[in-house]
Scaffold this motif. Structure first.
Motif, PDB file in Angstrom:
ATOM      1  N   ILE A 123     -13.213 -19.281  95.593  1.00  0.00           N
ATOM      2  CA  ILE A 123     -13.164 -20.736  95.436  1.00  0.00           C
ATOM      3  C   ILE A 123     -14.281 -21.223  94.516  1.00  0.00           C
ATOM      4  O   ILE A 123     -14.063 -22.068  93.646  1.00  0.00           O
ATOM      5  CB  ILE A 123     -13.212 -21.431  96.812  1.00  0.00           C
ATOM      6  N   SER A 124     -15.476 -20.669  94.677  1.00  0.00           N
ATOM      7  CA  SER A 124     -16.587 -21.109  93.816  1.00  0.00           C
ATOM      8  C   SER A 124     -16.358 -20.698  92.360  1.00  0.00           C
ATOM      9  O   SER A 124     -16.717 -21.435  91.441  1.00  0.00           O
ATOM     10  CB  SER A 124     -17.918 -20.567  94.337  1.00  0.00           C
ATOM     11  N   ALA A 125     -15.744 -19.538  92.147  1.00  0.00           N
ATOM     12  CA  ALA A 125     -15.429 -19.122  90.774  1.00  0.00           C
ATOM     13  C   ALA A 125     -14.364 -20.033  90.163  1.00  0.00           C
ATOM     14  O   ALA A 125     -14.444 -20.374  88.981  1.00  0.00           O
ATOM     15  CB  ALA A 125     -14.964 -17.667  90.762  1.00  0.00           C
ATOM     16  N   LEU A 126     -13.391 -20.439  90.962  1.00  0.00           N
ATOM     17  CA  LEU A 126     -12.378 -21.380  90.471  1.00  0.00           C
ATOM     18  C   LEU A 126     -13.002 -22.717  90.112  1.00  0.00           C
ATOM     19  O   LEU A 126     -12.643 -23.322  89.099  1.00  0.00           O
ATOM     20  CB  LEU A 126     -11.284 -21.581  91.521  1.00  0.00           C
ATOM     21  N   ARG A 127     -13.932 -23.181  90.955  1.00  0.00           N
ATOM     22  CA  ARG A 127     -14.606 -24.447  90.662  1.00  0.00           C
ATOM     23  C   ARG A 127     -15.377 -24.339  89.343  1.00  0.00           C
ATOM     24  O   ARG A 127     -15.308 -25.225  88.505  1.00  0.00           O
ATOM     25  CB  ARG A 127     -15.525 -24.832  91.813  1.00  0.00           C
ATOM     26  N   ARG A 128     -16.088 -23.235  89.146  1.00  0.00           N
ATOM     27  CA  ARG A 128     -16.826 -23.047  87.891  1.00  0.00           C
ATOM     28  C   ARG A 128     -15.874 -22.977  86.699  1.00  0.00           C
ATOM     29  O   ARG A 128     -16.173 -23.508  85.634  1.00  0.00           O
ATOM     30  CB  ARG A 128     -17.698 -21.790  87.972  1.00  0.00           C
ATOM     31  N   LEU A 129     -14.727 -22.333  86.889  1.00  0.00           N
ATOM     32  CA  LEU A 129     -13.740 -22.243  85.810  1.00  0.00           C
ATOM     33  C   LEU A 129     -13.218 -23.629  85.432  1.00  0.00           C
ATOM     34  O   LEU A 129     -13.127 -23.966  84.252  1.00  0.00           O
ATOM     35  CB  LEU A 129     -12.584 -21.335  86.227  1.00  0.00           C
ATOM     36  N   VAL A 130     -12.896 -24.445  86.427  1.00  0.00           N
ATOM     37  CA  VAL A 130     -12.398 -25.798  86.151  1.00  0.00           C
ATOM     38  C   VAL A 130     -13.463 -26.615  85.420  1.00  0.00           C
ATOM     39  O   VAL A 130     -13.159 -27.293  84.435  1.00  0.00           O
ATOM     40  CB  VAL A 130     -11.943 -26.501  87.449  1.00  0.00           C
ATOM     41  N   VAL A 131     -14.691 -26.535  85.872  1.00  0.00           N
ATOM     42  CA  VAL A 131     -15.779 -27.277  85.220  1.00  0.00           C
ATOM     43  C   VAL A 131     -15.958 -26.784  83.779  1.00  0.00           C
ATOM     44  O   VAL A 131     -16.142 -27.592  82.857  1.00  0.00           O
ATOM     45  CB  VAL A 131     -17.085 -27.171  86.036  1.00  0.00           C
ATOM     46  N   ALA A 132     -15.878 -25.478  83.566  1.00  0.00           N
ATOM     47  CA  ALA A 132     -15.999 -24.932  82.207  1.00  0.00           C
ATOM     48  C   ALA A 132     -14.848 -25.400  81.320  1.00  0.00           C
ATOM     49  O   ALA A 132     -15.065 -25.758  80.150  1.00  0.00           O
ATOM     50  CB  ALA A 132     -16.043 -23.408  82.262  1.00  0.00           C
ATOM     51  N   LEU A 133     -13.639 -25.431  81.860  1.00  0.00           N
ATOM     52  CA  LEU A 133     -12.489 -25.903  81.077  1.00  0.00           C
ATOM     53  C   LEU A 133     -12.605 -27.385  80.756  1.00  0.00           C
ATOM     54  O   LEU A 133     -12.271 -27.814  79.645  1.00  0.00           O
ATOM     55  CB  LEU A 133     -11.191 -25.602  81.818  1.00  0.00           C
ATOM     56  N   PHE A 134     -13.085 -28.183  81.710  1.00  0.00           N
ATOM     57  CA  PHE A 134     -13.298 -29.608  81.451  1.00  0.00           C
ATOM     58  C   PHE A 134     -14.356 -29.790  80.368  1.00  0.00           C
ATOM     59  O   PHE A 134     -14.199 -30.616  79.471  1.00  0.00           O
ATOM     60  CB  PHE A 134     -13.724 -30.334  82.730  1.00  0.00           C
ATOM     61  N   THR A 135     -15.433 -29.023  80.444  1.00  0.00           N
ATOM     62  CA  THR A 135     -16.490 -29.105  79.438  1.00  0.00           C
ATOM     63  C   THR A 135     -15.944 -28.724  78.064  1.00  0.00           C
ATOM     64  O   THR A 135     -16.248 -29.391  77.065  1.00  0.00           O
ATOM     65  CB  THR A 135     -17.670 -28.200  79.826  1.00  0.00           C
ATOM     66  N   ALA A 136     -15.120 -27.680  78.017  1.00  0.00           N
ATOM     67  CA  ALA A 136     -14.521 -27.276  76.745  1.00  0.00           C
ATOM     68  C   ALA A 136     -13.600 -28.365  76.197  1.00  0.00           C
ATOM     69  O   ALA A 136     -13.597 -28.629  74.984  1.00  0.00           O
ATOM     70  CB  ALA A 136     -13.747 -25.967  76.928  1.00  0.00           C
ATOM     71  N   HIS A 159      -5.049 -25.158  96.425  1.00  0.00           N
ATOM     72  CA  HIS A 159      -4.300 -24.294  97.336  1.00  0.00           C
ATOM     73  C   HIS A 159      -5.244 -23.439  98.187  1.00  0.00           C
ATOM     74  O   HIS A 159      -5.081 -23.352  99.411  1.00  0.00           O
ATOM     75  CB  HIS A 159      -3.355 -23.400  96.536  1.00  0.00           C
ATOM     76  N   ARG A 160      -6.231 -22.848  97.553  1.00  0.00           N
ATOM     77  CA  ARG A 160      -7.179 -21.999  98.289  1.00  0.00           C
ATOM     78  C   ARG A 160      -8.035 -22.820  99.252  1.00  0.00           C
ATOM     79  O   ARG A 160      -8.328 -22.371 100.357  1.00  0.00           O
ATOM     80  CB  ARG A 160      -8.061 -21.235  97.309  1.00  0.00           C
ATOM     81  N   GLN A 161      -8.431 -24.015  98.837  1.00  0.00           N
ATOM     82  CA  GLN A 161      -9.218 -24.876  99.726  1.00  0.00           C
ATOM     83  C   GLN A 161      -8.407 -25.259 100.959  1.00  0.00           C
ATOM     84  O   GLN A 161      -8.908 -25.222 102.078  1.00  0.00           O
ATOM     85  CB  GLN A 161      -9.671 -26.147  99.001  1.00  0.00           C
ATOM     86  N   ARG A 162      -7.158 -25.650 100.747  1.00  0.00           N
ATOM     87  CA  ARG A 162      -6.293 -26.038 101.878  1.00  0.00           C
ATOM     88  C   ARG A 162      -6.049 -24.841 102.790  1.00  0.00           C
ATOM     89  O   ARG A 162      -6.046 -24.987 104.015  1.00  0.00           O
ATOM     90  CB  ARG A 162      -4.957 -26.599 101.372  1.00  0.00           C
ATOM     91  N   LYS A 163      -5.824 -23.688 102.222  1.00  0.00           N
ATOM     92  CA  LYS A 163      -5.589 -22.473 102.991  1.00  0.00           C
ATOM     93  C   LYS A 163      -6.814 -22.124 103.832  1.00  0.00           C
ATOM     94  O   LYS A 163      -6.697 -21.758 104.994  1.00  0.00           O
ATOM     95  CB  LYS A 163      -5.250 -21.318 102.036  1.00  0.00           C
ATOM     96  N   GLN A 164      -7.997 -22.289 103.238  1.00  0.00           N
ATOM     97  CA  GLN A 164      -9.239 -22.011 103.957  1.00  0.00           C
ATOM     98  C   GLN A 164      -9.448 -23.009 105.092  1.00  0.00           C
ATOM     99  O   GLN A 164      -9.877 -22.637 106.180  1.00  0.00           O
ATOM    100  CB  GLN A 164     -10.432 -22.053 102.996  1.00  0.00           C
ATOM    101  N   GLN A 165      -9.116 -24.275 104.871  1.00  0.00           N
ATOM    102  CA  GLN A 165      -9.257 -25.288 105.913  1.00  0.00           C
ATOM    103  C   GLN A 165      -8.316 -25.013 107.075  1.00  0.00           C
ATOM    104  O   GLN A 165      -8.689 -25.186 108.235  1.00  0.00           O
ATOM    105  CB  GLN A 165      -8.998 -26.689 105.346  1.00  0.00           C
ATOM    106  N   VAL A 166      -7.099 -24.585 106.774  1.00  0.00           N
ATOM    107  CA  VAL A 166      -6.113 -24.305 107.827  1.00  0.00           C
ATOM    108  C   VAL A 166      -6.544 -23.081 108.633  1.00  0.00           C
ATOM    109  O   VAL A 166      -6.445 -23.080 109.861  1.00  0.00           O
ATOM    110  CB  VAL A 166      -4.703 -24.101 107.213  1.00  0.00           C
ATOM    111  N   SER A 167      -7.049 -22.057 107.977  1.00  0.00           N
ATOM    112  CA  SER A 167      -7.418 -20.839 108.692  1.00  0.00           C
ATOM    113  C   SER A 167      -8.695 -21.021 109.512  1.00  0.00           C
ATOM    114  O   SER A 167      -8.895 -20.336 110.502  1.00  0.00           O
ATOM    115  CB  SER A 167      -7.599 -19.676 107.699  1.00  0.00           C
ATOM    116  N   SER A 168      -9.546 -21.961 109.124  1.00  0.00           N
ATOM    117  CA  SER A 168     -10.783 -22.194 109.886  1.00  0.00           C
ATOM    118  C   SER A 168     -10.579 -23.188 111.029  1.00  0.00           C
ATOM    119  O   SER A 168     -11.437 -23.350 111.875  1.00  0.00           O
ATOM    120  CB  SER A 168     -11.893 -22.666 108.972  1.00  0.00           C
ATOM    121  N   ALA A 169      -9.441 -23.868 111.055  1.00  0.00           N
ATOM    122  CA  ALA A 169      -9.182 -24.869 112.104  1.00  0.00           C
ATOM    123  C   ALA A 169      -8.688 -24.241 113.385  1.00  0.00           C
ATOM    124  O   ALA A 169      -8.319 -23.192 113.577  1.00  0.00           O
ATOM    125  CB  ALA A 169      -8.145 -25.862 111.618  1.00  0.00           C
TER     126      ALA A 169
END
Length: 118
Positions: free
Chosen positions: A3-16, A108-118
């Motif tokens: 999830i953290s790598a995806l967040r960094r990827l999105v931020v990098a793509l926005f910056t680009a 998708h991964r964030q929602r999946k993580q929230q469901v599995s931790s609930a």
């Protein structure tokens, strides 16, 4: 991809996308000389960065839809512009499509993580 790598990827793509939009409309292939107003299209991307860096799922959900506007602009200009502008538009298409996909995967991964931790 984590999830953290995806967040960094999105931020990098926005910056680009921000850098591409500024360079395109200010120096590389402006629509017409002095037409710097089109460079303001990157302002929403700049304003979104803090929420995206923070990992706000709501911001990612909004941007999953708003990114389609950048994708559409790139597609239109890639097929209608000539010269360097068409190439820059194709790069915008690639960056915005990659950002769209990464945003969807992040949510998708964030929602999946929230469901599995609930």
């Amino acid at each position: 991809m984590s999830i953290s790598a995806l967040r960094r990827l999105v931020v990098a793509l926005f910056t680009a996308l921000i850098l591409l939009g500024l360079a395109w409309e200010l120096w590389l292939a402006p629509l017409r000389p002095g037409a710097w107003l089109l460079s303001l299209k990157v302002l929403p991307l700049v304003l979104a960065l803090p929420a995206l860096v923070g990992g706000s799922v709501r911001a990612y959900q909004w941007w999953s839809m708003l990114m389609l506007a950048y994708l559409t602009e790139g597609l239109v200009r890639a097929t209608s512009d000539l010269g360097p502008s068409a190439m820059l538009a194709a790069i915008e298409v690639a960056l915005s499509a990659a950002a769209f996909g990464a945003i969807l995967l992040y949510v998708h991964r964030q929602r999946k993580q929230q469901v599995s931790s609930a």
